[in-house]
Design a protein around this motif. Sequence first.
Motif, PDB file in Angstrom:
ATOM      1  N   THR A  57       5.954  18.479  -7.748  1.00 14.83           N
ATOM      2  CA  THR A  57       4.589  18.068  -7.410  1.00 14.83           C
ATOM      3  C   THR A  57       4.589  16.590  -7.038  1.00 14.83           C
ATOM      4  OG1 THR A  57       4.031  17.496  -9.691  1.00 14.83           O
ATOM      5  CG2 THR A  57       3.523  19.742  -8.980  1.00 14.83           C
ATOM      6  N   ALA A  58       3.625  16.228  -6.224  1.00 15.93           N
ATOM      7  CA  ALA A  58       3.486  14.817  -5.839  1.00 15.93           C
ATOM      8  C   ALA A  58       2.018  14.529  -5.569  1.00 15.93           C
ATOM      9  CB  ALA A  58       4.315  14.526  -4.594  1.00 15.93           C
ATOM     10  N   HIS A  59       1.623  13.320  -5.901  1.00 13.88           N
ATOM     11  CA  HIS A  59       0.253  12.881  -5.646  1.00 13.88           C
ATOM     12  C   HIS A  59       0.319  11.663  -4.726  1.00 13.88           C
ATOM     13  CE1 HIS A  59      -1.281  15.497  -8.854  1.00 13.88           C
ATOM     14  NE2 HIS A  59      -0.197  15.145  -9.506  1.00 13.88           N
ATOM     15  N   LEU A  60      -0.131  11.854  -3.512  1.00 10.79           N
ATOM     16  CA  LEU A  60      -0.121  10.757  -2.546  1.00 10.79           C
ATOM     17  C   LEU A  60      -1.496  10.107  -2.553  1.00 10.79           C
ATOM     18  CD1 LEU A  60       1.657  12.592   0.408  1.00 10.79           C
ATOM     19  CD2 LEU A  60       2.637  11.595  -1.648  1.00 10.79           C
ATOM     20  N   ARG A  61      -1.510   8.827  -2.793  1.00 13.71           N
ATOM     21  CA  ARG A  61      -2.800   8.136  -2.841  1.00 13.71           C
ATOM     22  C   ARG A  61      -2.640   6.729  -2.284  1.00 13.71           C
ATOM     23  NH1 ARG A  61      -1.888   9.255  -8.207  1.00 13.71           N
ATOM     24  NH2 ARG A  61      -3.833  10.394  -8.333  1.00 13.71           N
ATOM     25  N   MET A  62      -3.780   6.108  -2.026  1.00 17.66           N
ATOM     26  CA  MET A  62      -3.775   4.802  -1.389  1.00 17.66           C
ATOM     27  C   MET A  62      -3.039   3.760  -2.213  1.00 17.66           C
ATOM     28  SD  MET A  62      -5.276   4.884   1.531  1.00 17.66           S
ATOM     29  CE  MET A  62      -5.822   3.218   1.836  1.00 17.66           C
ATOM     30  N   ASP A 120      -0.579   2.894  -5.461  1.00 24.06           N
ATOM     31  CA  ASP A 120       0.381   3.392  -6.414  1.00 24.06           C
ATOM     32  C   ASP A 120       0.063   2.821  -7.793  1.00 24.06           C
ATOM     33  OD1 ASP A 120       3.255   2.713  -7.808  1.00 24.06           O
ATOM     34  OD2 ASP A 120       3.198   4.665  -6.820  1.00 24.06           O
ATOM     35  N   VAL A 179       1.543  19.338  -3.349  1.00 20.27           N
ATOM     36  CA  VAL A 179       1.468  17.999  -2.771  1.00 20.27           C
ATOM     37  C   VAL A 179       0.001  17.683  -2.489  1.00 20.27           C
ATOM     38  CG1 VAL A 179       2.100  16.544  -0.811  1.00 20.27           C
ATOM     39  CG2 VAL A 179       3.767  18.154  -1.754  1.00 20.27           C
ATOM     40  N   ALA A 180      -0.532  16.755  -3.239  1.00 25.21           N
ATOM     41  CA  ALA A 180      -1.938  16.380  -3.094  1.00 25.21           C
ATOM     42  C   ALA A 180      -2.028  15.011  -2.452  1.00 25.21           C
ATOM     43  CB  ALA A 180      -2.612  16.367  -4.461  1.00 25.21           C
ATOM     44  N   ALA A 181      -2.987  14.853  -1.571  1.00 32.66           N
ATOM     45  CA  ALA A 181      -3.203  13.563  -0.913  1.00 32.66           C
ATOM     46  C   ALA A 181      -4.667  13.191  -1.055  1.00 32.66           C
ATOM     47  CB  ALA A 181      -2.818  13.629   0.553  1.00 32.66           C
ATOM     48  N   SER A 182      -4.899  11.932  -1.423  1.00 28.87           N
ATOM     49  CA  SER A 182      -6.266  11.502  -1.678  1.00 28.87           C
ATOM     50  C   SER A 182      -6.496  10.087  -1.164  1.00 28.87           C
ATOM     51  CB  SER A 182      -6.542  11.558  -3.191  1.00 28.87           C
ATOM     52  OG  SER A 182      -7.765  10.940  -3.480  1.00 28.87           O
ATOM     53  N   LEU A 183      -7.684   9.840  -0.653  1.00 26.84           N
ATOM     54  CA  LEU A 183      -8.045   8.492  -0.212  1.00 26.84           C
ATOM     55  C   LEU A 183      -8.967   7.815  -1.218  1.00 26.84           C
ATOM     56  CD1 LEU A 183      -8.596   8.974   3.630  1.00 26.84           C
ATOM     57  CD2 LEU A 183      -6.621   8.015   2.438  1.00 26.84           C
ATOM     58  N   LEU A 215       9.361  11.916  -0.907  1.00 22.99           N
ATOM     59  CA  LEU A 215       8.963  12.902   0.089  1.00 22.99           C
ATOM     60  C   LEU A 215       8.247  12.177   1.212  1.00 22.99           C
ATOM     61  CD1 LEU A 215       5.679  14.667  -0.751  1.00 22.99           C
ATOM     62  CD2 LEU A 215       6.686  13.128  -2.419  1.00 22.99           C
ATOM     63  N   MET A 262       0.847  -1.199   0.000  1.00 24.12           N
ATOM     64  CA  MET A 262       0.000   0.000   0.000  1.00 24.12           C
ATOM     65  C   MET A 262       0.877   1.242   0.000  1.00 24.12           C
ATOM     66  SD  MET A 262      -2.881   1.132   2.754  1.00 24.12           S
ATOM     67  CE  MET A 262      -1.732   1.186   4.111  1.00 24.12           C
ATOM     68  N   ALA A 263       0.626   2.055  -0.915  1.00 21.08           N
ATOM     69  CA  ALA A 263       1.380   3.298  -0.978  1.00 21.08           C
ATOM     70  C   ALA A 263       0.771   4.333  -0.056  1.00 21.08           C
ATOM     71  CB  ALA A 263       1.385   3.806  -2.412  1.00 21.08           C
ATOM     72  N   MET A 264       1.508   5.348   0.194  1.00 22.69           N
ATOM     73  CA  MET A 264       1.061   6.553   0.870  1.00 22.69           C
ATOM     74  C   MET A 264       1.158   6.499   2.387  1.00 22.69           C
ATOM     75  SD  MET A 264      -2.585   8.411   0.398  1.00 22.69           S
ATOM     76  CE  MET A 264      -3.188   9.657   1.490  1.00 22.69           C
ATOM     77  N   PHE A 265       0.579   5.489   3.027  1.00 23.72           N
ATOM     78  CA  PHE A 265       0.546   5.469   4.479  1.00 23.72           C
ATOM     79  C   PHE A 265       1.727   4.723   5.069  1.00 23.72           C
ATOM     80  CE2 PHE A 265      -4.081   6.354   4.301  1.00 23.72           C
ATOM     81  CZ  PHE A 265      -4.107   7.394   5.217  1.00 23.72           C
ATOM     82  N   GLU A 268       2.081  -0.156  -8.697  1.00 23.81           N
ATOM     83  CA  GLU A 268       1.699  -1.363  -7.959  1.00 23.81           C
ATOM     84  C   GLU A 268       0.430  -1.975  -8.540  1.00 23.81           C
ATOM     85  OE1 GLU A 268       1.335  -0.356  -3.868  1.00 23.81           O
ATOM     86  OE2 GLU A 268       3.470   0.032  -3.591  1.00 23.81           O
ATOM     87  N   PHE A 328       3.869   9.145   2.806  1.00 21.35           N
ATOM     88  CA  PHE A 328       5.074   9.187   1.972  1.00 21.35           C
ATOM     89  C   PHE A 328       4.664   9.119   0.510  1.00 21.35           C
ATOM     90  CE2 PHE A 328       5.132   4.901   0.341  1.00 21.35           C
ATOM     91  CZ  PHE A 328       4.394   4.191   1.271  1.00 21.35           C
ATOM     92  N   GLY A 329       5.593   9.447  -0.369  1.00 20.75           N
ATOM     93  CA  GLY A 329       5.337   9.372  -1.805  1.00 20.75           C
ATOM     94  C   GLY A 329       6.598   9.694  -2.576  1.00 20.75           C
ATOM     95  N   SER A 330       6.433   9.826  -3.877  1.00 18.10           N
ATOM     96  CA  SER A 330       7.558  10.162  -4.749  1.00 18.10           C
ATOM     97  C   SER A 330       7.215  11.400  -5.565  1.00 18.10           C
ATOM     98  CB  SER A 330       7.880   8.991  -5.694  1.00 18.10           C
ATOM     99  OG  SER A 330       8.330   7.870  -4.959  1.00 18.10           O
ATOM    100  N   TRP A 331       8.215  12.163  -5.894  1.00 17.56           N
ATOM    101  CA  TRP A 331       8.006  13.348  -6.719  1.00 17.56           C
ATOM    102  C   TRP A 331       7.662  12.947  -8.137  1.00 17.56           C
ATOM    103  CZ3 TRP A 331       7.222  17.466  -4.031  1.00 17.56           C
ATOM    104  CH2 TRP A 331       7.864  17.642  -2.815  1.00 17.56           C
TER     105      TRP A 331
END
Lengths: 130, 106
Positions: free
Chosen positions: B78-83, B85, A125-129, A88, A1-4, B88, A102-105
């Motif tokens: 810029t970065a987009h963090l999401r559940m 990837d 930097v955007a975060a979404s569920l 990041l 799982m990415a992000m968390f 993946e 966490f994430g990648s540029w």
Amino acid sequence: MAMFDQGQAGAILNAVLRQSTTASTTGIKLRLGTSAPTATANMTELSSSGYTSGGTVMTFNAASAAATSNSSSASWTNGGSTWSLVGLELWDEAGSPVRWLFGSWTGQPISIANGNVFQVAAAGVAASLV
Amino acid sequence: MTLPGFAPEPLRVSCLGCGTEAWTYDYQHPGRAVECGCCPAPHDHDANAASCSLEHEGDCGKGVPGCRVCRPVAIFGTAHLRMFDPAELLEALGEDAPQSLEVTEA
């Protein structure tokens, strides 16, 4: 799982399903890294002139439609050899900081030459569920 | 529709001298994207006087005394963090594909 971060993902599940509280902190800091983080492993934080270990405070908009983005901006001026930015991480400001997301540029690795500025504008930097 | 972060996105680059903006997919040399009066010749906008002087015929090199041309740039990340990837997900789809296409004969 990415992000968390895996540990914090558990804390969130507990907060929702067990109504337990998560750590209360004063803010979030954005860290720059030279490798890709995972849910269980921190990235290698950038260590170079122009960047302070521990990151820079960043504020975020109230979430809407299960998404949010940063409201503040941040910038760093490279004062040393070329940076190769990959990951990041968002850490809280607890006495012993905890990594949350966490994430990648986009387009990583991004090269930042000496004298150039790496900047994160509002909404960078955007975060979404979802 | 392409979701943000699922397709390559260009970097925004801005000259710190005059504010001229450019967009580039060259993530390794984003400074080359900006061409303006501050830096008429495209190059990395770095402090490497040797590489700078090649482009500017000895007239440039940020950090070098007497430099009159070169200006650094700001590079906007810029970065987009999401559940999940995208990489993946694609990997998972690839692993599932042979099983889902498998035909069982009676």
